[in-house]
Design a protein around this motif. Structure first.
Motif, mmCIF file in Angstrom:
data_model
loop_
_atom_site.group_PDB
_atom_site.id
_atom_site.type_symbol
_atom_site.label_atom_id
_atom_site.label_comp_id
_atom_site.label_asym_id
_atom_site.label_seq_id
_atom_site.Cartn_x
_atom_site.Cartn_y
_atom_site.Cartn_z
ATOM 1 N N THR A 199 0.738 -1.268 -0.023
ATOM 2 C CA THR A 199 -0.056 -0.104 0.113
ATOM 3 C C THR A 199 0.899 1.160 0.065
ATOM 4 O O THR A 199 0.778 2.294 -0.791
ATOM 5 N N PHE A 200 2.035 1.258 0.970
ATOM 6 C CA PHE A 200 3.087 2.531 0.969
ATOM 7 C C PHE A 200 3.577 2.340 -0.234
ATOM 8 O O PHE A 200 3.922 3.610 -0.919
ATOM 9 N N THR A 201 3.872 1.522 -1.088
ATOM 10 C CA THR A 201 4.614 1.568 -2.323
ATOM 11 C C THR A 201 3.743 2.138 -3.544
ATOM 12 O O THR A 201 4.318 3.097 -4.036
ATOM 13 N N ILE A 202 2.398 1.775 -3.402
ATOM 14 C CA ILE A 202 1.565 2.803 -4.446
ATOM 15 C C ILE A 202 1.498 4.240 -3.958
ATOM 16 O O ILE A 202 1.392 5.131 -4.736
ATOM 17 N N ILE A 203 1.378 4.418 -2.736
ATOM 18 C CA ILE A 203 0.996 5.728 -2.312
ATOM 19 C C ILE A 203 2.216 6.661 -2.629
ATOM 20 O O ILE A 203 2.432 7.597 -3.079
ATOM 21 N N ALA A 204 3.763 5.996 -2.607
ATOM 22 C CA ALA A 204 4.915 6.461 -2.821
ATOM 23 C C ALA A 204 5.139 7.047 -4.119
ATOM 24 O O ALA A 204 5.622 7.845 -4.697
ATOM 25 N N GLY A 205 4.609 5.595 -5.211
ATOM 26 C CA GLY A 205 4.618 5.989 -6.668
ATOM 27 C C GLY A 205 3.517 7.295 -6.980
ATOM 28 O O GLY A 205 4.075 8.049 -7.869
ATOM 29 N N ALA A 206 2.463 7.174 -6.254
ATOM 30 C CA ALA A 206 1.685 8.313 -6.526
ATOM 31 C C ALA A 206 2.269 9.911 -6.126
ATOM 32 O O ALA A 206 2.267 10.688 -7.007
ATOM 33 N N ILE A 207 3.016 9.792 -5.175
ATOM 34 C CA ILE A 207 3.570 11.002 -4.866
ATOM 35 C C ILE A 207 4.825 11.499 -5.829
ATOM 36 O O ILE A 207 5.028 12.643 -6.158
ATOM 37 N N TRP A 208 5.517 10.476 -6.308
ATOM 38 C CA TRP A 208 6.487 10.732 -7.104
ATOM 39 C C TRP A 208 5.925 11.010 -8.348
ATOM 40 O O TRP A 208 6.446 12.168 -9.248
ATOM 41 N N ALA A 209 4.949 10.666 -9.219
ATOM 42 C CA ALA A 209 4.337 11.138 -9.959
ATOM 43 C C ALA A 209 3.918 12.127 -9.913
ATOM 44 O O ALA A 209 4.110 12.956 -11.121
ATOM 45 N N GLU A 210 3.333 12.858 -8.974
ATOM 46 C CA GLU A 210 2.855 13.968 -9.001
ATOM 47 C C GLU A 210 4.169 15.165 -9.106
ATOM 48 O O GLU A 210 4.187 16.105 -9.815
ATOM 49 N N ALA A 211 5.246 14.585 -8.593
ATOM 50 C CA ALA A 211 6.380 15.681 -8.562
ATOM 51 C C ALA A 211 6.844 15.715 -9.837
ATOM 52 O O ALA A 211 7.726 16.566 -10.410
ATOM 53 N N ALA A 212 7.038 14.131 -10.475
ATOM 54 C CA ALA A 212 7.654 14.210 -11.854
ATOM 55 C C ALA A 212 6.718 14.755 -13.268
ATOM 56 O O ALA A 212 7.267 15.304 -14.045
ATOM 57 N N TRP A 213 5.443 14.430 -12.886
ATOM 58 C CA TRP A 213 4.604 14.443 -13.727
ATOM 59 C C TRP A 213 3.517 15.492 -13.931
ATOM 60 O O TRP A 213 2.663 15.776 -14.619
ATOM 61 N N GLY A 214 3.082 15.860 -12.489
ATOM 62 C CA GLY A 214 2.150 17.109 -12.221
ATOM 63 C C GLY A 214 0.883 16.250 -11.754
ATOM 64 O O GLY A 214 0.066 17.198 -11.369
ATOM 65 N N LYS A 215 0.599 15.108 -11.693
ATOM 66 C CA LYS A 215 -0.537 14.442 -11.511
ATOM 67 C C LYS A 215 -0.117 13.395 -10.295
ATOM 68 O O LYS A 215 0.871 12.456 -10.724
ATOM 69 N N TYR A 216 -1.122 13.167 -9.604
ATOM 70 C CA TYR A 216 -0.887 11.807 -8.591
ATOM 71 C C TYR A 216 -1.234 10.766 -9.173
ATOM 72 O O TYR A 216 -0.597 9.583 -8.939
ATOM 73 N N TRP A 217 -2.060 10.518 -10.254
ATOM 74 C CA TRP A 217 -2.810 9.500 -10.820
ATOM 75 C C TRP A 217 -3.127 9.678 -12.222
ATOM 76 O O TRP A 217 -4.173 10.472 -12.126
ATOM 77 N N GLU A 218 -2.915 8.800 -13.242
ATOM 78 C CA GLU A 218 -3.295 9.185 -14.440
ATOM 79 C C GLU A 218 -3.857 7.650 -15.128
ATOM 80 O O GLU A 218 -4.128 7.622 -16.306
ATOM 81 N N TRP A 219 -4.019 6.700 -14.418
ATOM 82 C CA TRP A 219 -4.439 5.392 -14.846
ATOM 83 C C TRP A 219 -3.553 4.998 -16.118
ATOM 84 O O TRP A 219 -3.795 4.050 -16.940
ATOM 85 N N ASP A 220 -2.283 5.268 -15.617
ATOM 86 C CA ASP A 220 -1.139 4.562 -16.630
ATOM 87 C C ASP A 220 -1.136 3.018 -16.434
ATOM 88 O O ASP A 220 -1.624 2.757 -15.226
ATOM 89 N N PRO A 221 -1.035 2.282 -17.567
ATOM 90 C CA PRO A 221 -0.902 0.782 -17.206
ATOM 91 C C PRO A 221 -0.372 0.339 -16.001
ATOM 92 O O PRO A 221 -0.818 -0.621 -15.264
ATOM 93 N N LYS A 222 0.831 0.807 -15.656
ATOM 94 C CA LYS A 222 1.659 0.484 -14.333
ATOM 95 C C LYS A 222 0.720 0.817 -13.200
ATOM 96 O O LYS A 222 0.665 -0.053 -12.126
ATOM 97 N N GLU A 223 0.365 1.829 -13.159
ATOM 98 C CA GLU A 223 -0.457 2.129 -12.154
ATOM 99 C C GLU A 223 -1.933 1.621 -11.793
ATOM 100 O O GLU A 223 -2.252 0.945 -10.786
ATOM 101 N N THR A 224 -2.307 1.119 -13.064
ATOM 102 C CA THR A 224 -3.542 0.421 -13.105
ATOM 103 C C THR A 224 -3.393 -0.920 -12.471
ATOM 104 O O THR A 224 -4.165 -1.455 -11.909
ATOM 105 N N TRP A 225 -2.107 -1.510 -13.019
ATOM 106 C CA TRP A 225 -2.126 -2.988 -12.708
ATOM 107 C C TRP A 225 -1.624 -2.943 -10.864
ATOM 108 O O TRP A 225 -1.684 -3.973 -10.394
ATOM 109 N N SER A 226 -0.975 -1.963 -10.724
ATOM 110 C CA SER A 226 -0.594 -2.012 -9.217
ATOM 111 C C SER A 226 -1.780 -2.074 -8.406
ATOM 112 O O SER A 226 -1.758 -2.453 -7.527
ATOM 113 N N PHE A 227 -2.815 -0.955 -8.843
ATOM 114 C CA PHE A 227 -3.927 -1.133 -7.919
ATOM 115 C C PHE A 227 -4.674 -2.234 -8.154
ATOM 116 O O PHE A 227 -5.361 -2.831 -7.173
ATOM 117 N N ILE A 228 -4.784 -3.104 -9.434
ATOM 118 C CA ILE A 228 -5.376 -4.113 -9.375
ATOM 119 C C ILE A 228 -4.807 -5.295 -8.480
ATOM 120 O O ILE A 228 -5.372 -6.235 -8.103
#
Length: 373
Positions: A291-320
């Motif tokens: 759970t922390f891994t997914i949250i950390a990825g979302a925080i990193w995504a916001e810092a790198a791409w400006g959004k916490y979550w964009e339903w990128d395939p990697k994000e989607t399968w992490s959630f699945i």
């Protein structure tokens, strides 16, 4: 120029350490195979038949005083031996437990001569030592790979795979230090590690190089590190789950008086209930970290791409994957879904994690495609 030469030499040392680790893991695998073939049931020391008879006599006397009734049924098994099924009924509580043992003498009882069992136990100890040595070499390979480019050593699929394999071995070694009867995990773990490293060095290998700008962040060390740790632990739970399904089927067939295959092999595994508990405890322990891994990825995504979550395939399968493990943990807490049904969910959850780890990077295009081959 000198720095480039040093980096190249460090990368070469990393490759040699990884290959050396694979050679040591191979020796450990052979030692573990010897233990599985000739070792005692359940990984315990062999008792002489006289000691076993004396212990059983004491147990029978104590059970008779407590109102315990035992019914033994002997059925044929492969290899010319027999399998003794013992049903123990508690007269007061009405509970019933089922245990099994091998009823004939000699090698057919799954123990073999005492000398063979002692040699097998020694082989098992050597296998553990070789596995630890391989892990140290493996760790050196990961560290020198990072030093060769002065960054965290998991910026592409080759590095992910090597780090993932290291976490698999690390999870096994940690379990050895906390559990008494998990040495049996060594064989499937080492085989899987050798397969992963084999694919990594032959198919996924890339020269050490700098990362794309999006990965230049301290979140790389946090997010990807926790993901690989989770993967190693999830694999250990996956092996325990698979072993549980096999042992549970074996125990049910034994209780039904049916002929069972690979009885000697199954006898060396812990009881199905113990395997089920081991798998559940590992998954329950690691799930918050995932759970922390997914949250950390979302925080990193916001810092790198400006959004916490964009339903990128990697994000989607992490959630699945997260949903699948959450469903498994919920099923284990629900009476109607415990046992084999919950175990199938655990296998499905790890399959999701494995596809997220390999399949998404290799077969699906997305923002995480820079981590491909």
């Amino acid at each position: 120029m000198l720095l480039a030469q040093v980096n190249h030499e460090l990368a070469d040392i990393s490759n040699k350490l990884v290959y050396s680790a694979m050679a040591v893991y191979t020796l450990a695998m052979f030692a573990q195979m010897f233990e599985w073939t000739f070792g005692a049931k359940g990984g315990v020391a062999v008792r002489s038949r006289q000691q076993a008879t004396l212990a059983d006599s004491v147990s029978d006397s104590a059970d008779a005083a407590k109102g315990v009734r035992k019914v033994s049924v002997t059925v044929a098994s492969q290899g010319g031996g027999t399998t003794t099924l013992t049903r123990t009924a508690l007269a007061d509580a009405g509970a019933t437990t089922v245990t099994s043992g091998r009823g004939d003498e000699g090698p057919a009882d799954g123990l073999g001569p005492a000398g063979s069992s002692e040699k097998a136990d020694m082989a098992g100890r050597i296998a553990v030592s070789m596995t630890v040595l391989g892990m140290l070499l493996h760790t050196g390979g990961v560290i020198t790979r990072g030093l060769s480019v002065m960054r965290w050593p998991w910026g592409n699929m080759y590095e992910f795979s090597v780090a993932f394999a290291l976490m698999m071995v690390g999870s096994y070694v940690v379990l050895l230090g906390t559990k008494k009867n998990v040495r049996w995990l060594g064989l499937p773990v080492v085989i899987a590690v050798l397969l992963i490293l084999g694919v990594a060095v032959s198919v996924l290998y890339t020269e050490s190089e700098q990362l794309v700008p999006a990965l230049h962040s301290y979140w790389l060390g946090i997010h990807v590190s926790t993901a690989t740790v989770c993967g190693g632990a999830f694999f250990a739970a996956f092996v325990a789950t698979g072993a549980y399904l096999l042992k549970d089927r074996y125990e049910h067939r034994l209780a039904a008086g049916l002929t069972v295959r690979a009885a000697n092999l199954m006898d060396r595994l812990p009881a199905a209930s113990s395997l089920d508990k081991l798998s559940y405890r590992i998954n329950a322990l690691v799930f918050p970290l995932w759970t922390f891994t997914i949250i950390a990825g979302a925080i990193w995504a916001e810092a790198a791409w400006g959004k916490y979550w964009e339903w990128d395939p990697k994000e989607t399968w992490s959630f699945i994957t997260w949903v699948a493990y959450a469903a498994y943990l919920h099923a284990r807490a629900t009476a109607g879904w415990r046992g084999r049904k919950a175990a199938y969910l655990a296998l499905l959850a790890f399959a999701c994690w494995l596809f997220n780890f390999y399949g998404v990077n290799i077969f699906v295009t997305g923002k995480h495609s820079y981590a491909g081959i």
